[in-house]
Each structure stands twice: as C-alpha cells, then as structure tokens.
Design a protein around this motif. Structure first.
Motif, PDB file in Angstrom:
ATOM      1  N   PHE A 198       0.701  -1.043  -0.116  1.00 41.89           N
ATOM      2  CA  PHE A 198       0.007   0.283   0.235  1.00 41.89           C
ATOM      3  C   PHE A 198       0.910   1.673  -0.087  1.00 41.89           C
ATOM      4  N   THR A 199       0.311   2.132  -0.682  1.00 41.73           N
ATOM      5  CA  THR A 199       0.693   3.729  -0.798  1.00 41.73           C
ATOM      6  C   THR A 199       0.163   4.820   0.353  1.00 41.73           C
ATOM      7  N   LEU A 200       0.572   5.516   1.276  1.00 39.69           N
ATOM      8  CA  LEU A 200      -0.181   6.038   2.204  1.00 39.69           C
ATOM      9  C   LEU A 200       0.924   7.900   1.876  1.00 39.69           C
ATOM     10  N   GLU A 201      -0.372   8.815   1.513  1.00 44.60           N
ATOM     11  CA  GLU A 201       0.086  10.052   1.250  1.00 44.60           C
ATOM     12  C   GLU A 201      -1.322  10.948   2.282  1.00 44.60           C
ATOM     13  N   TYR A 202       0.368  12.214   2.407  1.00 40.32           N
ATOM     14  CA  TYR A 202      -0.532  12.862   3.864  1.00 40.32           C
ATOM     15  C   TYR A 202      -0.228  13.719   3.385  1.00 40.32           C
ATOM     16  N   ARG A 203      -0.633  14.977   4.245  1.00 40.32           N
ATOM     17  CA  ARG A 203      -0.235  16.472   4.303  1.00 40.32           C
ATOM     18  C   ARG A 203      -1.366  17.318   4.914  1.00 40.32           C
ATOM     19  N   LYS A 204      -0.179  18.455   5.468  1.00 42.36           N
ATOM     20  CA  LYS A 204      -0.902  19.082   6.603  1.00 42.36           C
ATOM     21  C   LYS A 204      -1.682  20.145   6.243  1.00 42.36           C
ATOM     22  N   THR A 205      -2.365  20.610   6.602  1.00 44.11           N
ATOM     23  CA  THR A 205      -3.319  22.361   5.747  1.00 44.11           C
ATOM     24  C   THR A 205      -4.127  23.028   7.619  1.00 44.11           C
ATOM     25  N   ASN A 206      -4.881  23.805   6.637  1.00 47.00           N
ATOM     26  CA  ASN A 206      -5.823  24.386   7.656  1.00 47.00           C
ATOM     27  C   ASN A 206      -7.141  24.796   7.526  1.00 47.00           C
ATOM     28  N   PHE A 207      -7.731  23.851   6.439  1.00 44.78           N
ATOM     29  CA  PHE A 207      -8.508  23.681   6.127  1.00 44.78           C
ATOM     30  C   PHE A 207      -9.352  22.548   6.578  1.00 44.78           C
ATOM     31  N   ARG A 212      -8.437  20.420  -1.062  1.00 53.23           N
ATOM     32  CA  ARG A 212      -8.562  20.811  -2.382  1.00 53.23           C
ATOM     33  C   ARG A 212      -7.164  21.072  -2.995  1.00 53.23           C
ATOM     34  N   VAL A 213      -7.829  21.061  -4.795  1.00 50.62           N
ATOM     35  CA  VAL A 213      -6.470  20.647  -5.260  1.00 50.62           C
ATOM     36  C   VAL A 213      -5.495  22.409  -5.531  1.00 50.62           C
ATOM     37  N   LYS A 214      -6.135  23.238  -5.335  1.00 55.15           N
ATOM     38  CA  LYS A 214      -5.056  24.526  -5.609  1.00 55.15           C
ATOM     39  C   LYS A 214      -5.091  25.069  -4.157  1.00 55.15           C
ATOM     40  N   ASP A 215      -4.086  25.897  -3.634  1.00 55.95           N
ATOM     41  CA  ASP A 215      -3.357  26.578  -2.067  1.00 55.95           C
ATOM     42  C   ASP A 215      -3.190  25.234  -1.106  1.00 55.95           C
ATOM     43  N   GLU A 216      -2.745  24.286  -1.483  1.00 56.85           N
ATOM     44  CA  GLU A 216      -2.277  23.079  -0.354  1.00 56.85           C
ATOM     45  C   GLU A 216      -1.088  23.091  -0.531  1.00 56.85           C
ATOM     46  N   ARG A 217      -0.297  22.571   0.624  1.00 51.79           N
ATOM     47  CA  ARG A 217       0.655  21.767   0.517  1.00 51.79           C
ATOM     48  C   ARG A 217       0.740  20.833   0.214  1.00 51.79           C
ATOM     49  N   CYS A 218       2.002  20.109  -0.467  1.00 50.13           N
ATOM     50  CA  CYS A 218       2.204  18.498  -1.492  1.00 50.13           C
ATOM     51  C   CYS A 218       1.884  17.712  -0.728  1.00 50.13           C
ATOM     52  N   TRP A 219       2.027  16.889  -0.900  1.00 52.58           N
ATOM     53  CA  TRP A 219       1.479  15.496  -0.384  1.00 52.58           C
ATOM     54  C   TRP A 219       2.840  14.649   0.099  1.00 52.58           C
ATOM     55  N   GLU A 220       2.986  14.631   1.289  1.00 45.56           N
ATOM     56  CA  GLU A 220       4.009  13.311   0.893  1.00 45.56           C
ATOM     57  C   GLU A 220       4.314  11.862   1.241  1.00 45.56           C
ATOM     58  N   LEU A 221       5.067  11.488   0.736  1.00 49.74           N
ATOM     59  CA  LEU A 221       4.831  10.085   0.457  1.00 49.74           C
ATOM     60  C   LEU A 221       5.202   8.811   1.166  1.00 49.74           C
ATOM     61  N   ILE A 222       4.705   7.780   1.146  1.00 50.56           N
ATOM     62  CA  ILE A 222       5.008   7.028   2.505  1.00 50.56           C
ATOM     63  C   ILE A 222       4.683   5.565   1.730  1.00 50.56           C
ATOM     64  N   ASP A 238       2.075  22.166  13.848  1.00 49.55           N
ATOM     65  CA  ASP A 238       2.136  23.376  12.874  1.00 49.55           C
ATOM     66  C   ASP A 238       1.042  23.140  12.499  1.00 49.55           C
ATOM     67  N   SER A 239       0.070  22.657  12.237  1.00 44.79           N
ATOM     68  CA  SER A 239      -1.295  22.812  10.982  1.00 44.79           C
ATOM     69  C   SER A 239      -2.752  22.452  12.523  1.00 44.79           C
ATOM     70  N   LYS A 240      -3.369  22.421  11.591  1.00 44.24           N
ATOM     71  CA  LYS A 240      -4.274  21.905  12.546  1.00 44.24           C
ATOM     72  C   LYS A 240      -5.101  20.687  12.011  1.00 44.24           C
ATOM     73  N   TYR A 241      -4.754  20.806  10.548  1.00 43.60           N
ATOM     74  CA  TYR A 241      -5.520  19.019  10.635  1.00 43.60           C
ATOM     75  C   TYR A 241      -4.308  18.257   9.715  1.00 43.60           C
ATOM     76  N   MET A 242      -4.433  17.961   9.378  1.00 44.37           N
ATOM     77  CA  MET A 242      -3.883  16.657   8.434  1.00 44.37           C
ATOM     78  C   MET A 242      -4.683  15.810   7.772  1.00 44.37           C
ATOM     79  N   ASN A 243      -4.692  15.819   5.772  1.00 40.88           N
ATOM     80  CA  ASN A 243      -5.191  15.060   5.072  1.00 40.88           C
ATOM     81  C   ASN A 243      -4.383  14.165   4.930  1.00 40.88           C
ATOM     82  N   PHE A 244      -5.225  12.958   4.822  1.00 47.19           N
ATOM     83  CA  PHE A 244      -4.648  11.326   4.575  1.00 47.19           C
ATOM     84  C   PHE A 244      -5.442  10.927   3.526  1.00 47.19           C
TER      85      PHE A 244
END
Length: 514
Positions: A198-207, A212-222, A238-244
């Motif tokens: 499996f491949t897991l991707e995550y990124r930090k966000t305050n949303f 969203r596609v725009k105005d977000e940090r790049c996905w980091e890969l495991i 250092d952000s309120k949320y994380m996307n996975f």
C-alpha cells in the motif's frame, strides 16, 4: 439600488466560487492526463519486460530439452552401432564356416572327412552367431520427445492483465491521533490476494473540509507499506488538520486513492515575542540567549540618534540665520506593536521574554531545554499585565519554576514572591502543561513524564508563556499535543500528595488565588 447591488454581489460571489471549482477541476484533469500518459508508457515497458522474460524461459527450456534429445540419440546410436558391428562379425564367421562345411562334403577319404567333420562341429559350438541376441538393444522411439504442451498452451492463451486494485477504505474509528503521532488504519472493500503493498500520502492543512487541489501543501509519500495501518511519529502539529489517503498496489499497477479523510492535529504553536523582551536577551523565533552587550548596543544607538538630532537642530538654526529653507524631515513613527498588543520592554533585572500567543481556553503543552552552562532561568505563565520590572514568580500575576546554578544550585516553584524548594533532579527538558479552564499549571520531566510541580489557581485573564534567562540560553518546542501520560497523571494529580497540596495552599491562600 442597494438590494440590486447585494443581489449582484451574491451573483459575483457565486460565479467566482464556480470559477474556482472549474479551475480546480481543470487542474485535476490535466494532472490525470499526464498520469495516464506516464503510466501507459511505463506499463508498455513492463509488458515488454514480462514477455522478454517469458521468451527467455522458453528458450532455456528448449535448449535443455534439445540437449536431452541429442544425448539420447547419441546413446542409442552407439548401442545400435555396437550391436550392428557384432552381428556383421558373426555373420562373416558363419559364412566362412558354411563354405568350409560345403567343401568338406566333397572329401573322399574317410579319415580326412572325419577330421573335417570334428573341426566343423567344434567351430559351430564356438560360433558367435549362435550367442547373439537378434533383438535390438534399444528402440527407435525417443522417450524424451514425449512433451505435451497443450496445458501450457491453454494457460498462455488465457493470460490476462492483473486487475486494478479497488480503492481502500480508511476507517476513521481505528485512526488515532496521540503524542504527536498519527496512526491511520484502512481495509479493502473485498479480499484481494494480488495486492503487494500500500501507499500512504499525507499533508498538513488548516482547512477542515475535503482536500483542495489549489493552495495546499504537496502530498508527502510513504511507500511499500505491507500492512493495513501505519503510524507517523515525531510530527510537529503546526497546522490544525492533516489529510490522508491510501491506495493499493499489486505487481503491475496501483489502484485509485481512497476517499481522503481529515484528522484534527490541533496543538499550541507560538514563538517568543522579541519586540518586548529585555534588551539583554537575544531572541530568535524559538530560542533565547543571554546577551550582556544588548543593552549597551541599544544605548549606543540612542546616543547616535541624539547626536543626529543635535546636528539637525544646529543645521536648522544655521539655515534660519542664512535664510536658507530647511529640508523636509520625515517623522519617525512609534515601534510596531507586537502580536499581543504594544507594551513596554522588560527592563532592570527582569530578564524576561513572553510568548507571542495568549492562552484563553483549553489544555496546552510545550517543552523547553536549557543550555548546559545556563546559570539561571525560569519557566512559567504570566498575565499580559506583568510589569516591565517584574520577575516571574515574584508577583501574584505569574507562576513559574526557577532553576539557579549560580554559586549554590536550587530548584524551586515560585508565585507571589513565595518559593517552595523542589526535591527532584532538574531534567534536561521540562514539559509545561496548562489547563486554562481547570486552573492548573503543571511541570514535568519531558522525557519520563515525572510530575515536578503543579499549581492550582483560577485564571481570570488570558495568560502568556513566560521565560526568564540569565547567562545561558533556552530553546522552545511547540506544536506538541498534551502527552497521553500527562493526561493520565492529571486525573490523579489533585490531592495526590500532602507536600504538593500544602505547597499549593501556601502559594495560593484563598485571598490570593488568581
């Protein structure tokens, strides 16, 4: 007119939102198109490699079988050639004996005829023709030629592409956010024994909504996760949320991503407010160091300004005398206020710096580490109203623990100019826990989570993290969750020990609680 403007404004807002949505979709389509082109080229190369590998295996099998057949051919030919040579020799001897026997029939002398007959009898008895097996030692059938490829041919004809794995499903109930670690768990909608990893991707966000596609940090890969869960550790929140999101991969292809989930990773983040710190403190974001020349350099700057001012006055007088108009002078405005509002710098012996973010509610945790050669420092909380000459723990608006390594080492809890010696070893890192709503300030050994001391009070104003430093330096770590061990200890802390309770009572008599 106003109602029309409002209606038009709503239309503009709706159109702008729709434009952003369409633009995001266009970006997604372009990204997907590039992915299709890249993946198709990659799959074609892999397909060629697979078939080249299959051809290579078949070639190796053909060469091995050919060698086996040739070896059998050589063995059988040798056996038959040897048997053929023996038969030819026996036949030649037999024909010679037959000719001798025919000539013996013409002998007239009885004695010679008897002699010849005995010779013929002896030679017949010893003749190889009568000892030969007149059956070939080997058959002409090639036993290793009996190869049946019908089953393999049928298997090759049924070759198909590996199916694309279905998208995994992340289970929010099984996901855990604790101790600055995030554990993500998922499952497949149906069993698939072809999945390799499996491949897991995550990124930090305050949303807090869907990624969203725009105005977000790049996905980091495991990549190359063999199980159906994974734990990310040592994170700074250092952000309120994380996307996975997760996707499954088999030997040939990766499937679609799961529906992304958003997990809350809220933690207190603040820096040191250098704009109001003591001039003898050198502040750099999350570090503070004692700088004995800081005040002197500031005095030199002030003297330089005064000298410039006197020169300007002299020039102004001369201009007035000569009638020359004076040049325009730009007025110097006041220093920009800090994040928490303008206030005087700490001065005198209050070598203090406060955090730039006020705490008004909730539970929070941060850590500090002192330099090994630090002579004296304090760590705690203070109200915004802490005076510029005040020291942490010496007022009824501040609470701290104080470490003194000058002359005689001491470790004490301080509030309202009262101190209580702490009979514990000063740790390398100190953890600070603030429960604003519960009116509690606790200090811990950050490594072992041993409780060092705890204040009980009632905060009537927002508080700021406070730090005092003399001859040394402190480094600050924020973006930390309240550790699980601290949460557990907090449940048992009230009334935990007589010494702690009595100290709290001494430090906070009812009339002085804040």
């Amino acid at each position: 007119m106003d109602s029309q403007k409002e209606a038009l404004q709503r239309i503009i807002t709706t159109l702008a939102s729709k434009n952003d949505e369409i633009q995001n979709f266009i970006d997604t389509l372009n990204h997907t198109l590039k992915g299709v082109q890249a993946n198709s080229s990659s799959i074609l190369l892999e397909l060629d490699e697979e078939f080249d590998g299959l051809y290579s295996i078949l070639d190796e099998m053909k060469e091995s079988m050919t060698n086996t057949i040739k070896q059998e051919q050589a063995r059988k030919s040798q056996e038959l050639q040897s048997q053929l040579s023996q038969c030819n020799n026996a036949l030649e001897n037999s024909e010679e004996l037959l000719e001798f026997a025919s000539r013996s029939l013409d002998i007239k002398e009885p004695e010679e005829f008897s002699k010849a007959a005995r010779q013929i009898k002896d030679r017949v008895t010893m003749a190889s023709a009568f000892r030969l097996s007149l059956k070939p030692k080997v058959s002409d059938n090639m036993t290793h030629l009996m190869v049946d490829f019908s089953q393999e041919r049928q298997m090759l004809q049924t070759l198909k592409f590996l199916p694309v794995p279905k998208a995994p499903e992340i289970d929010p109930v099984e996901c855990l956010v604790a101790d600055n670690c995030v554990t993500v768990a998922w499952r497949m909608p149906e069993e698939d024994n072809k999945i390799d990893h499996f491949t897991l991707e995550y990124r930090k966000t305050n949303f807090d909504g869907l990624p969203r596609v725009k105005d977000e940090r790049c996905w980091e890969l495991i990549d190359y996760i063999k199980g159906t869960d994974y734990t990310l550790s040592g994170l700074k929140f250092d952000s309120k949320y994380m996307n996975f999101r997760v996707r499954a991969c088999n030997k040939a292809v990766a499937g679609e991503y799961s529906d992304p989930i958003t997990l809350e990773t809220k933690a207190l983040n603040f820096s040191l407010d250098g704009s109001s710190s003591h001039l003898n403190l050198k502040v750099d974001d999350n570090c503070v160091e004692w700088d004995p020349t800081g005040g002197k350099s500031q005095e030199n700057k002030m003297k330089g300004k005064e000298n410039k001012g006197s020169v300007h006055v002299t020039a102004l007088k001369n201009n007035k005398r000569s009638g020359t108009p004076s040049p325009k002078r730009t007025s110097v405005g006041s220093r920009p206020s800090s994040i928490r509002g303008s206030r005087d710098r700490f001065t005198g012996e209050s070598y203090t710096v406060l955090g730039d973010t006020a705490i008004e509610s909730g539970q929070h945790y941060w850590e500090i580490r002192a330099q090994k050669d630090c002579k004296s420092y304090s760590v705690g909380l203070a109200y915004k109203t802490l005076g510029k000459f005040d020291q942490l723990g010496k007022t009824n608006t501040s609470w701290c623990i104080h470490v003194n390594n000058w002359l005689q080492s001491t470790f004490a809890a301080k509030h309202n100019n009262k101190a209580k010696a702490l009979d514990v070893i000063v740790p390398e890192r100190i953890g600070v826990f603030c429960d604003f709503d519960g009116g509690q300030l606790s200090f811990y050994n950050a490594a072992s989570k041993q409780l060092l001391y705890s204040f009980k009070t009632k905060f009537t104003q927002p508080v700021l993290p406070g730090f005092m430093i003399w001859c040394g330096g402190l480094s600050l770590s924020t973006g930390l969750q309240v550790p699980s061990a601290v949460k557990t200890l907090q449940k048992h802390e009230n009334g935990m020990s007589g010494s702690t309770s009595s100290l709290n009572n001494v430090m906070h008599p009812p009339s002085l609680q804040h």
